[in-house]
Design a protein around this motif. Structure first.
Motif, PDB file in Angstrom:
ATOM      1  N   ARG A  21       2.555  23.595  -8.003  1.00 25.55           N
ATOM      2  CA  ARG A  21       2.972  22.703  -6.995  1.00 25.55           C
ATOM      3  C   ARG A  21       3.572  20.715  -7.927  1.00 25.55           C
ATOM      4  N   LEU A  22       4.503  20.290  -7.812  1.00 26.10           N
ATOM      5  CA  LEU A  22       4.719  18.996  -8.740  1.00 26.10           C
ATOM      6  C   LEU A  22       4.380  17.850  -7.579  1.00 26.10           C
ATOM      7  N   LEU A  23       3.838  17.059  -8.037  1.00 27.53           N
ATOM      8  CA  LEU A  23       3.630  16.000  -7.139  1.00 27.53           C
ATOM      9  C   LEU A  23       3.747  14.826  -7.381  1.00 27.53           C
ATOM     10  N   THR A  24       4.534  13.460  -7.243  1.00 23.36           N
ATOM     11  CA  THR A  24       4.741  12.289  -8.199  1.00 23.36           C
ATOM     12  C   THR A  24       3.573  11.582  -7.864  1.00 23.36           C
ATOM     13  N   HIS A  25       2.705  10.841  -8.523  1.00 20.33           N
ATOM     14  CA  HIS A  25       1.588  10.487  -8.264  1.00 20.33           C
ATOM     15  C   HIS A  25       1.200   9.285  -9.042  1.00 20.33           C
ATOM     16  N   ASP A  26       0.335   8.109  -9.017  1.00 22.21           N
ATOM     17  CA  ASP A  26       0.084   7.381  -9.682  1.00 22.21           C
ATOM     18  C   ASP A  26      -1.684   7.189 -10.154  1.00 22.21           C
ATOM     19  N   ILE A  27      -1.798   8.219 -10.713  1.00 21.85           N
ATOM     20  CA  ILE A  27      -3.775   8.623 -11.314  1.00 21.85           C
ATOM     21  C   ILE A  27      -4.088   7.154 -11.239  1.00 21.85           C
ATOM     22  N   THR A  28      -3.666   6.268 -11.331  1.00 18.51           N
ATOM     23  CA  THR A  28      -4.016   4.742 -11.233  1.00 18.51           C
ATOM     24  C   THR A  28      -4.441   4.668  -9.966  1.00 18.51           C
ATOM     25  N   ARG A  29      -4.104   4.720  -8.824  1.00 16.59           N
ATOM     26  CA  ARG A  29      -3.706   3.660  -8.023  1.00 16.59           C
ATOM     27  C   ARG A  29      -3.906   4.967  -6.577  1.00 16.59           C
ATOM     28  N   ASP A  30      -2.971   5.831  -6.975  1.00 17.34           N
ATOM     29  CA  ASP A  30      -3.035   6.779  -5.355  1.00 17.34           C
ATOM     30  C   ASP A  30      -4.154   7.252  -4.964  1.00 17.34           C
ATOM     31  N   PRO A  31      -4.228   7.975  -3.916  1.00 18.44           N
ATOM     32  CA  PRO A  31      -5.449   8.485  -3.316  1.00 18.44           C
ATOM     33  C   PRO A  31      -5.170   9.891  -4.236  1.00 18.44           C
ATOM     34  N   MET A  32      -6.228   9.959  -4.269  1.00 18.00           N
ATOM     35  CA  MET A  32      -6.775  11.190  -5.461  1.00 18.00           C
ATOM     36  C   MET A  32      -6.196  12.665  -4.192  1.00 18.00           C
ATOM     37  N   PRO A  33      -6.075  13.584  -4.592  1.00 26.39           N
ATOM     38  CA  PRO A  33      -5.591  14.853  -3.775  1.00 26.39           C
ATOM     39  C   PRO A  33      -6.657  15.641  -4.261  1.00 26.39           C
ATOM     40  N   GLY A  34      -6.891  17.035  -3.286  1.00 31.35           N
ATOM     41  CA  GLY A  34      -8.243  17.424  -2.704  1.00 31.35           C
ATOM     42  C   GLY A  34      -9.347  17.034  -2.713  1.00 31.35           C
ATOM     43  N   ASP A  35     -10.634  17.362  -2.297  1.00 31.30           N
ATOM     44  CA  ASP A  35     -11.600  16.962  -1.258  1.00 31.30           C
ATOM     45  C   ASP A  35     -12.081  17.218  -2.373  1.00 31.30           C
ATOM     46  N   GLY A  36     -12.795  16.471  -4.218  1.00 31.88           N
ATOM     47  CA  GLY A  36     -13.609  16.770  -4.871  1.00 31.88           C
ATOM     48  C   GLY A  36     -13.695  17.850  -5.287  1.00 31.88           C
ATOM     49  N   ASP A  37     -12.885  18.970  -4.799  1.00 31.15           N
ATOM     50  CA  ASP A  37     -13.023  20.715  -4.830  1.00 31.15           C
ATOM     51  C   ASP A  37     -12.002  21.096  -6.594  1.00 31.15           C
ATOM     52  N   PHE A  38     -11.801  20.829  -6.827  1.00 30.20           N
ATOM     53  CA  PHE A  38     -11.189  21.335  -8.500  1.00 30.20           C
ATOM     54  C   PHE A  38     -11.934  21.433  -8.793  1.00 30.20           C
ATOM     55  N   ASP A  39     -11.943  22.727  -9.339  1.00 26.41           N
ATOM     56  CA  ASP A  39     -12.536  23.839 -10.365  1.00 26.41           C
ATOM     57  C   ASP A  39     -11.368  22.898 -11.924  1.00 26.41           C
ATOM     58  N   LEU A  40     -10.771  23.287 -12.052  1.00 28.16           N
ATOM     59  CA  LEU A  40     -11.123  22.209 -13.338  1.00 28.16           C
ATOM     60  C   LEU A  40      -9.722  21.174 -13.002  1.00 28.16           C
ATOM     61  N   VAL A  41      -9.893  19.540 -14.277  1.00 24.27           N
ATOM     62  CA  VAL A  41      -9.157  18.346 -14.127  1.00 24.27           C
ATOM     63  C   VAL A  41      -8.660  18.910 -15.726  1.00 24.27           C
ATOM     64  N   HIS A  42      -7.706  18.936 -15.353  1.00 19.55           N
ATOM     65  CA  HIS A  42      -6.925  17.961 -17.270  1.00 19.55           C
ATOM     66  C   HIS A  42      -5.912  17.857 -17.676  1.00 19.55           C
ATOM     67  N   ALA A  43      -6.129  16.381 -18.485  1.00 18.41           N
ATOM     68  CA  ALA A  43      -4.901  15.325 -19.000  1.00 18.41           C
ATOM     69  C   ALA A  43      -4.935  15.380 -20.162  1.00 18.41           C
ATOM     70  N   ARG A  44      -3.510  15.368 -20.353  1.00 19.51           N
ATOM     71  CA  ARG A  44      -3.143  15.355 -22.251  1.00 19.51           C
ATOM     72  C   ARG A  44      -2.119  14.166 -22.040  1.00 19.51           C
ATOM     73  N   LEU A  45      -3.181  13.396 -22.675  1.00 23.38           N
ATOM     74  CA  LEU A  45      -2.050  11.945 -23.624  1.00 23.38           C
ATOM     75  C   LEU A  45      -2.051  11.216 -22.644  1.00 23.38           C
ATOM     76  N   VAL A  46      -2.622  10.750 -21.683  1.00 17.58           N
ATOM     77  CA  VAL A  46      -2.259  10.309 -20.006  1.00 17.58           C
ATOM     78  C   VAL A  46      -3.231   9.027 -20.595  1.00 17.58           C
ATOM     79  N   LEU A  47      -4.041   8.919 -20.444  1.00 18.48           N
ATOM     80  CA  LEU A  47      -5.590   7.952 -20.550  1.00 18.48           C
ATOM     81  C   LEU A  47      -5.243   6.771 -21.525  1.00 18.48           C
ATOM     82  N   LEU A  48      -5.081   7.463 -22.657  1.00 23.75           N
ATOM     83  CA  LEU A  48      -4.745   6.849 -23.986  1.00 23.75           C
ATOM     84  C   LEU A  48      -3.547   5.652 -23.451  1.00 23.75           C
ATOM     85  N   HIS A  49      -2.807   5.817 -22.480  1.00 27.58           N
ATOM     86  CA  HIS A  49      -1.990   5.092 -22.351  1.00 27.58           C
ATOM     87  C   HIS A  49      -1.724   4.262 -21.230  1.00 27.58           C
ATOM     88  N   LEU A  50      -2.958   3.959 -20.343  1.00 27.57           N
ATOM     89  CA  LEU A  50      -3.030   3.330 -19.069  1.00 27.57           C
ATOM     90  C   LEU A  50      -4.503   2.342 -20.006  1.00 27.57           C
TER      91      LEU A  50
END
Ligand SMILES: C[S@@+](CC[C@H](N)C(=O)[O-])C[C@H]1O[C@@H](n2cnc3c(N)ncnc32)[C@H](O)[C@@H]1O
Length: 282
Positions: free
Chosen positions: A87-116
């Motif tokens: 599933r795709l979600l338009t979402h700003d990781i700096t400020r939008d409410p986080m998806p899920g309930d703290g229940d992801f098995d895996l979170v991955h980000a490539r070349l995102v935090l470097l820019h923020l």
């Protein structure tokens, strides 16, 4: 609002995503495989860009798993035929409410935090999105180690350093941290993740090859932005550096010259697990 310099709306994005996919996806897939990701896992792919890794994760987790791919501007991933469990979600990781309930098995980000500019806070948010024992995989460039390895003439190395240096200045001014790759292990440990380890991948990029096209996409996009903001006859300011038309032209020629070889951006793939009670939630 995010000040992300390499806005997905620009034409250069197609080339950027194509280079990232072809040169780094095989290594990212290995890094993700090392977590044991498999059937039934719930995964969050942050700033998924072109979407190739989201699709791959969808295959790995199978019909009993699910993958949520987020992006500030998912216009490229949206063009893909997404697997049913992605599933795709338009979402700003700096400020939008986080998806899920703290229940992801895996979170991955490539070349995102470097820019923020908010990368430390975002790291906490990503950690909080994991279930206890869940994996965080962050993949980031160290833009400070790109030695020139072969040149067609005596000037080329210095010219590359000057133009590339201007690009890194512009990135810094937009809130990016070009050396984030060498900081990410320490920051993940500080965020309370357990068993943090990393592998780093780099290769040669020769003029005319696929990888070096990333430099073309980046400098052309930065130059277009600079042209909109500040330009004078025969020169434009990128970062704090005024670059002449001739310098930019020669830089672009070098990127097509097989006699010019530069080290790729080293990609630091770091991983660690959330311990019970760690993380601060959304
Ligand atoms: C350099 S690209 C990397 C894309 C992809 N992760 C990859 O490695 O191929 C950075 C991506 O992060 C997204 N991005 C930038 N700021 C963001 C934010 N605040 N929240 C979510 N995504 C963001 C951009 O839209 C872009 O797609």
């Amino acid at each position: 609002m995010s000040r992300y310099l390499f806005d997905n709306a620009d034409d250069q994005t197609r080339e950027r995503f194509s280079v990232l996919e072809s040169r780094y996806d095989p290594w990212s897939r290995k890094a993700l495989e090392n977590t044991g990701v498999g059937p039934g896992w719930r995964c969050l792919e942050v700033g998924g860009g072109g979407g190739s890794l989201g699709d791959w994760l969808g295959e790995r987790v199978g019909p009993d798993g699910e993958v949520l791919v987020t992006d500030l501007d998912p216009r490229w991933a949206v063009q893909r035929q997404l697997p049913a469990n992605v599933r795709l979600l338009t979402h700003d990781i700096t400020r939008d409410p986080m998806p899920g309930d703290g229940d992801f098995d895996l979170v991955h980000a490539r070349l995102v935090l470097l820019h923020l500019p908010e990368r430390t806070r975002v790291l906490e948010r990503l950690t909080g999105a994991l279930r206890p024992g869940g994996w965080l995989v962050l993949e980031e460039f160290d833009c400070g180690w790109t030695p020139v390895l072969a040149t067609p003439d005596g000037e080329a190395g210095a010219l590359f350093e000057r133009v590339h240096g201007a690009l890194l200045e512009a990135l810094g001014q937009a809130g990016a941290e070009p050396l984030w790759g060498r900081q990410v292990v320490g920051e993940m440990m500080r965020a309370g993740l357990e068993g943090v380890t990393a592998t780093t991948y780099a290769e040669t990029w020769a003029g005319g090859g696929q990888g070096i096209k990333l430099h073309r996409a980046n400098i052309e996009q930065a130059a277009r932005r600079a042209g909109e903001a500040e330009i004078r006859i025969g020169a434009m300011r990128i970062g704090d550096t005024w670059l002449g038309d001739g310098e930019l032209r020669r830089f672009l020629e070098l990127l097509d010259d097989p006699g010019f070889v530069v080290n790729s951006y080293p990609m630091v793939s770091a991983r660690g697990r959330r311990v019970a009670g760690a993380g601060v939630g959304a």
